[in-house]
Enzyme design. Structure first.
Site, mmCIF file in Angstrom:
data_model
loop_
_atom_site.group_PDB
_atom_site.id
_atom_site.type_symbol
_atom_site.label_atom_id
_atom_site.label_comp_id
_atom_site.label_asym_id
_atom_site.label_seq_id
_atom_site.Cartn_x
_atom_site.Cartn_y
_atom_site.Cartn_z
ATOM 1 N N HIS A 164 0.960 -1.336 -0.013
ATOM 2 C CA HIS A 164 -0.012 -0.001 0.209
ATOM 3 C C HIS A 164 0.840 1.230 0.225
ATOM 4 O O HIS A 164 1.584 1.401 1.021
ATOM 5 C CB HIS A 164 -0.813 0.060 1.206
ATOM 6 C CG HIS A 164 -1.987 1.165 1.235
ATOM 7 N ND1 HIS A 164 -1.844 2.204 1.729
ATOM 8 C CD2 HIS A 164 -3.301 0.694 0.731
ATOM 9 C CE1 HIS A 164 -2.985 2.923 1.615
ATOM 10 N NE2 HIS A 164 -3.901 2.258 1.019
ATOM 11 N N LYS A 595 -13.142 7.009 -8.203
ATOM 12 C CA LYS A 595 -12.351 8.142 -8.826
ATOM 13 C C LYS A 595 -12.936 8.577 -9.991
ATOM 14 O O LYS A 595 -13.177 9.925 -9.889
ATOM 15 C CB LYS A 595 -10.845 8.021 -8.620
ATOM 16 C CG LYS A 595 -10.057 9.426 -8.872
ATOM 17 C CD LYS A 595 -8.598 9.111 -8.677
ATOM 18 C CE LYS A 595 -7.996 8.329 -9.892
ATOM 19 N NZ LYS A 595 -7.836 9.163 -11.055
#
Length: 933
Positions: A164, A595
Site C-alpha cells: 500500500h 475516482k
C-alpha cells in the site's frame, strides 16, 4: 491531576441503558482503555514533563467542545493554543495522541476477541459470517455434507495481499503493540495472583515506554523487498497455522465418522495470493531481480516453517516398532533416512521424519535457503512439493491404518494441509502491468520484426488480426541481434523470470498475469503473444498462466462484457482458456471506478458489469472467476467482506473468488491469530453462502434496478460536476488536503501519481482517497448521493422515499451500499473539514467549493437516515458507534494540529521538525480512522 489520557465527558461516551449486556461489555472495554490511557499519561508525564501532559489535556478538552457543538470560541481557543506551541512540543503532542489511538485500537481488538470467545463458550447462536451459521443454513436448504464436500473440490477462496503506497505502520511499533495485546489477553484469560497482576502492569508499562521511545516513522523509504518482508510477517502471525486449522475445523464439521473424523479429506480451497513484489503497474522498482528475490523470500519462509514443524514432529513420533506396526512405505522411508543413531533404530517414524527433514533441507539448500537446524546427513532433494506431500501422506496412512489415527490428526494433519495450501512457494504471486506498457513493448517487437509497419498506428481490428497470427506462428518474435529499449528489455526479463520460477517452484508460484487499464481485446492478445515468446505458452497452445483483464474505469466497466464476448469468440484465445480448465478470471477495479465516477455509480456499474459478464460467459460455456480489487476504505470498495460477497449478483461467486486485502487493513485483520482466523472464516462462509444459497433467491425487482440506474446517473452527474467540471477544483484539492505532503512519507515503494502532473485523472486512487480521509471529508465514499436522492424523489413523487426504503429492506446490494456510506459519513466531520478548507488561499474558490461540499454532505446524511429509518448515523451499528466515540477525542486533536502544521509548512521556509510533525499526524489520523485509503 490524574495521569489518565481518557475520555470522561458524558456526551462523548453515553451509556446504553437499554442493553445491559452491551453496557457490561462497554465497561470492560473502557476499563482497558482507562488502564492504557493511565499508563500512557504516566509515560508522557515522566518522559516529557507535566507541562506537556497538561497541554495534551487542554487540547483534548477544547477539541471535544469544538467537535460536539462546532463551538466558535472553542475554535479560536484551539487555534490560540496551537499557535503558541513550539515545534518540539507539537511533535510530542502529536505522538501522545497518535499512541493513544494505537492503544485504543488494541483495547478494541482485544474486546472483540473477548466477545467472540464469550459467544463460543456460552454456546450462543452463531453469527452471520461464521461457518457454523452458513452450514446450518445449508442444512435447512437440504444441502448435505456430501454435496458440500463436492462443492469444495472446485472451490477457491483467495485473499491476495497487496502493498500500500500509504501504509503507515512500522513493524517495530507493530511488534510492541502485539506485546501490549498479549498482556491484555493475559489479564483476561488467566487467574492472576496479586503479584502476577502487578508484574503484568509493569510489563505493560515497559512496553508503552518502549513504544514512546520508538520512532513512529521510518527514516528511510521502503524498498519493494522491505514490503515483501513486511507482508511475510503475517504468515508467521496467522496464515501458516490458521489456514490449515480452518480446513481441519470445516473438515470435522462436515464429517460423520466416529469421534467427529471426516469421512473423507476436504479438498484444499483456501489459497493465499500476493501482489507484493509482482505488481509492476506504476512501480519501476519491481524488476526481474526483485521478482526473483520475492519468490526466494517467500519460499524461505514456508520451507523454514516446514522444517520447524518436522523437527517438532520427529520429537513427537516416538512410537516403537514392536508397539506400532508400520506400512511398507514407512519402512522404506525409515531405511532411506540418513539418521544412523542406534537410539532410533527401533523408532521407524522418527527415522522416516528425519529422512524427510534431510530431503527438505537439501531442497532449501539448493534454493540457497539456510535451514534452521542442520540435517543428520545428506539426502536427495525433492523435485516438487508433491513428493514432499507423498512422504507425509505415507506416514499419515500408516498411523491411521494401525489404530493411531488420533496421532495423525495432530501436528501431522496441520503440516500435510499446509503443504497442500502453501506448496514450496507460500503464496501465488500475481504479475501486474499496465496495458499501455504491454502495448509499447509489443509495438517495439512488431516494428523491429516488420520494419515497414507501425503497430501503434493499427486500429483494433488490425491489431487483433496481427496478434492472432502471431499466436498461430511457431517462429519467435524477438531476436538476440536487435537492441531493444530498456523498457522492453525489462518487461521481457520479468516474463523470462516468471518462466524460470515455474521450473523451480511450480506453476502455482506465478499463476496470474493481470492487465490493468484493459481497454480492448488486443490488450489480452498482446500479453498472450509475450507469454508465448518466453515459453509460458507452449507450441501445443497450453498456457501456463492465467491472462486476467482488469477493468477499472466506468467506461471500461460498461464495455467489459462486450470485450470478453469478442475475446472468447477468438479460437486462438479460446484454446488458451480451455488449457486452463475452461476458467477465465476477470478482475474488477473498485478504486479507479470510484475516482472516475463516484461511490454510487462505481458500485452500480460494478454490479451491472458482473451481470453482463455472467451472461457472456454462460453463452460461451466458460467458467467465470471474479477477482475483486477492493480497497480498505469504502471509497475504494472496502467495507465488511461478508456483506460485500453475499451482495453480489446471483451466480457471480459460483464457488470461486479472489479478493485483495489491501496493505492498510492487513494489520488490523491478520496481525492477531484469532482475528485473522475469524476473517478467513468470514471469507469462506460468504463464498459458500453466495454460491450455494444465494442463487435460490429471486433476482432484484425490475423497479429496483430501474431506480438504481436513475440514482446512479444523477449521482454521477453531481460527482463529475464537482470533481472534473468545476474550475479550480484541482487547486482546491491540492491546497485543502495533505496530498503534497504524502509524497514525503517513507511509507511505500510506489509513486503516488502515474504521471508527474496535478491532474486528478493521473493521480492514483489510493492517495486520492487517503487525502480525503485525512481531512475528514471522506468525499469519495458519499459525494453525489444526497443530491441524487433528492432529485429522484422529486421526479417520482408517487414512489418517494418509501420506495427507496423498500429497496433498502429487500435488496442486499442497496443495503450494503447504504451501510458502507453510513460508516463513512460517521467518520467524517464537516467542522474539522472546514479548517482544512481555510488552507485554500483563494477565498472565493474556498467558499464556492466547500460550500457545495457542505450542502451535499448534509443532503447525503439526511437522505441516508430517511431511507434507513434512523435518527442518527450508525444507529444500527452500536459496536462501530462505540468505537468511534472512544477514539475520536484523540483523533480530532491530530486533525487540528495537522492543519496548523500544514499552514506553517506552506507559508514559511522548510523546517524538518514541522515536516516531521505533519508526517506524524498522518500516521496518527490513519490509526484513528482504522483505514487510510
Amino acid at each position: 491531576m490524574s495521569s489518565t489520557i481518557l475520555p470522561t465527558d458524558p456526551d462523548v461516551l453515553p451509556n446504553r441503558a437499554d442493553d445491559s449486556a452491551f453496557i457490561e461489555e462497554d465497561t470492560r472495554l473502557r476499563n482497558d482503555i482507562r488502564l492504557l490511557g493511565r499508563i500512557l499519561g504516566d509515560t508522557v508525564r515522566d518522559q516529557e514533563g507535566s507541562a506537556v501532559f497538561d497541554l495534551v489535556e487542554r487540547i483534548r478538552q477544547t477539541s471535544i467542545r469544538f467537535h460536539r457543538d462546532e463551538d466558535k470560541p472553542a475554535r479560536r481557543e484551539l487555534e490560540a493554543i496551537l499557535d503558541d506551541m513550539s515545534a518540539s512540543d507539537t511533535v510530542k503532542i502529536v505522538r501522545a495522541f497518535s499512541y493513544f489511538s494505537h492503544l485504543a485500537n488494541i483495547a478494541e481488538d482485544q474486546n472483540n476477541i473477548r466477545q467472540m470467545r464469550a459467544g463460543s463458550t456460552a454456546g450462543s447462536a452463531p453469527r452471520a459470517g461464521m461457518l457454523a451459521k452458513t452450514l446450518a443454513h445449508a442444512r435447512e436448504e437440504g444441502i448435505g455434507a456430501r454435496e458440500l464436500r463436492e462443492f469444495f473440490k472446485t472451490a477457491l477462496v483467495s485473499p491476495v495481499l497487496t502493498a500500500h503506497p500509504t501504509e503507515v505502520r512500522r513493524k517495530s511499533t507493530m511488534d510492541r503493540e502485539m506485546e501490549v495485546a498479549a498482556l491484555l489477553d493475559q489479564r483476561e484469560r488467566l487467574q492472576l495472583t496479586a503479584d502476577e497482576w502487578a508484574q503484568n502492569e509493569e510489563q505493560l508499562r515497559r512496553a508503552v515506554v518502549t513504544l514512546w521511545k520508538t520512532n513512529l516513522l521510518r527514516r528511510t523509504k521502503l524498498t519493494v523487498l522491505d514490503e515483501v518482508a513486511n507482508g511475510l510477517s503475517f504468515y508467521d502471525y496467522t496464515f501458516l497455522r490458521e489456514v490449515p486449522r480452518l480446513h481441519s475445523a470445516l473438515e470435522d464439521q462436515l464429517g460423520g465418522g466416529e469421534g467427529g473424523e471426516a469421512e473423507e479429506e476436504l479438498a484444499s480451497f483456501l489459497r493465499m495470493g500476493s501482489w507484493i513484489g509482482g505488481d509492476r503497474d506504476g512501480n519501476p522498482f519491481v524488476t526481474a531481480e526483485v521478482l526473483q528475490g520475492t519468490l526466494r523470500l517467500q519460499s524461505a519462509r514456508v520451507l523454514r516453517f516446514y522444517l520447524d514443524e518436522l523437527h517438532e514432529l520427529g520429537s513427537e513420533l516416538s512410537l516403537a516398532s514392536h508397539l506400532a506396526p508400520i506400512t511398507e512405505d514407512v519402512r522404506l522411508l525409515a531405511e532411506r533416512s540418513p539418521d544412523h543413531s542406534p537410539h532410533r533404530r527401533h523408532e521407524p517414524y522418527r527415522l522416516a521424519v528425519s529422512g524427510i527433514y534431510a530431503r527438505l533441507a537439501a531442497t532449501a539448500a539448493k534454493l540457497k535457503i539456510d535451514s534452521v537446524r542442520a540435517p543428520v546427513g545428506e539426502a536427495e532433494i525433492y523435485a516438487n512439493v508433491q513428493e514432499f506431500k507423498a512422504d507425509l501422506d505415507a506416514i499419515h496412512y500408516s498411523l491411521t491404518k494401525y489404530n493411531a489415527g488420533v496421532i495423525a490428526r495432530g501436528r501431522l494433519r496441520q503440516l500435510r494441509r499446509a503443504a497442500d495450501c502453501f506448496g514450496f512457494h507460500l503464496a501465488s504471486l500475481d504479475m501486474r502491468q499496465n496495458s499501455a506498457v504491454h502495448e509499447r513493448t509489443m509495438g517495439e517487437l512488431m516494428d523491429a520484426a516488420r520494419p515497414t509497419s507501425s503497430y501503434l498506428a493499427l486500429d483494433e481490428d488490425e491489431r487483433i488480426a496481427l496478434l492472432t497470427g502471431e499466436l498461430r506462428s511457431a517462429r519467435p518474435l524477438t531476436s538476440i541481434f536487435i537492441k531493444y529499449s530498456d523498457e522492453t528489455v525489462g518487461e521481457l526479463a520479468v516474463l523470462h523470470e516468471a518462466a524460470r520460477a515455474h521450473s523451480i517452484y511450480g506453476e502455482a508460484a506465478i499463476p496470474q498475469c493481470i492487465i490493468s487499464m484493459t481497454k480492448g481485446v488486443s490488450d489480452l492478445l498482446e500479453v498472450a503473444v509475450l507469454l508465448k515468446e518466453v515459453g509460458l505458452i507452449d507450441p501445443s497452445g497450453r498456457c501456463a498462466i492465467n491472462i486476467v483483464p482488469l477493468f477499472e474505469t466506468i467506461e471500461d466497466l460498461q464495455a467489459c462484457a462486450a470485450i470478453m464476448d469478442r475475446l472468447l469468440a477468438i479460437p486462438e484465445y479460446r484454446r488458451l482458456v480451455d488449457s486452463r480448465g475452461g476458467v477465465q478470471e476477470v478482475m474488477l477495479g473498485y478504486s479507479d471506478s470510484n475516482k472516475d465516477g463516484g461511490f454510487v455509480t462505481s458500485g452500480w456499474e460494478l454490479y451491472k458489469a458482473e451481470i453482463g459478464l455472467l451472461d457472456v460467459f454462460e453463452h460461451h460455456g466458460v467458467r467465470l472467476r471474479l477477482f475483486h480489487g477492493r480497497g480498505g476504505s469504502v471509497g475504494r470498495g472496502g467495507g465488511p467482506s461478508y456483506d460485500a460477497i453475499v451482495a453480489q449478483p446471483g451466480g457471480a461467486v459460483n464457488g470461486q473468488i479472489r479478493i485483495t486485502e489491501q496493505g492498510e487493513i492487513i494489520t488490523s485483520k491478520y496481525s492477531n491469530r484469532e482475528v485473522g482466523r475469524n476473517n478467513l472464516e468470514i471469507l469462506t462462509a460468504a463464498t459458500l453462502e453466495a454460491s450455494l444459497l444465494q442463487p435460490r433467491r429471486s433476482a432484484p425487482h425490475h423497479d429496483y434496478l430501474e431506480a438504481m440506474e436513475q440514482l446512479s446517473a444523477l449521482a454521477f452527474k453531481a460527482y463529475r460536476g464537482l470533481v472534473y467540471e468545476t474550475d479550480g477544483f484541482v487547486d482546491y484539492f491540492w491546497s485543502s488536503t495533505v496530498i503534497n505532503e504524502i509524497s514525503t512519507l517513507n511509507i511505500g515503494s510506489r509513486p503516488a501519481s502515474r504521471k508527474k502532473t496535478r491532474a486528478i485523472e493521473d493521480l492514483r486512487a489510493i492517495p486520492w482517497v487517503f487525502s480525503w480521509a485525512q481531512c475528514r471529508l471522506m468525499l469519495p465514499g458519499w459525494y453525489g448521493f444526497g443530491s441524487a436522492v433528492e432529485a429522484w424523489v422529486a421526479e417520482h413523487p408517487d414512489k418517494g422515499t418509501a420506495f427507496l426504503q423498500s429497496m433498502y429492506q429487500e435488496w442486499p446490494f442497496f443495503r450494503m451500499l447504504l451501510s458502507n456510506m453510513d460508516m463513512v459519513l460517521s467518520k467524517s466531520s464537516i467542522a474539522i473539514a472546514s479548517r482544512y478548507a481555510d488552507l485554500v488561499p483563494d477565498e472565493e474558490l474556498r467558499h464556492k467549493i466547500f460550500g457545495r461540499i457542505r450542502i451535499e454532505w448534509h443532503a447525503s446524511v439526511d437522505s441516508l437516515l430517511a431511507i434507513m429509518g434512523h435518527e442518527r448515523l450508525l444507529q444500527g451499528n452500536p459496536l462501530l458507534e462505540r468505537s468511534i466515540r472512544h477514539r475520536f477525542p484523540y483523533l480530532d486533536p491530530l486533525n487540528h494540529v495537522q492543519v496548523q502544521l500544514l499552514r506553517e509548512h506552506r507559508t514559511h521556509d522548510p523546517d524538518e521538525q514541522v515536516l516531521r510533525g505533519i508526517q506524524l499526524t498522518i500516521n496518527g489520523i490513519s490509526a484513528g480512522l482504522r483505514n487510510s485509503g
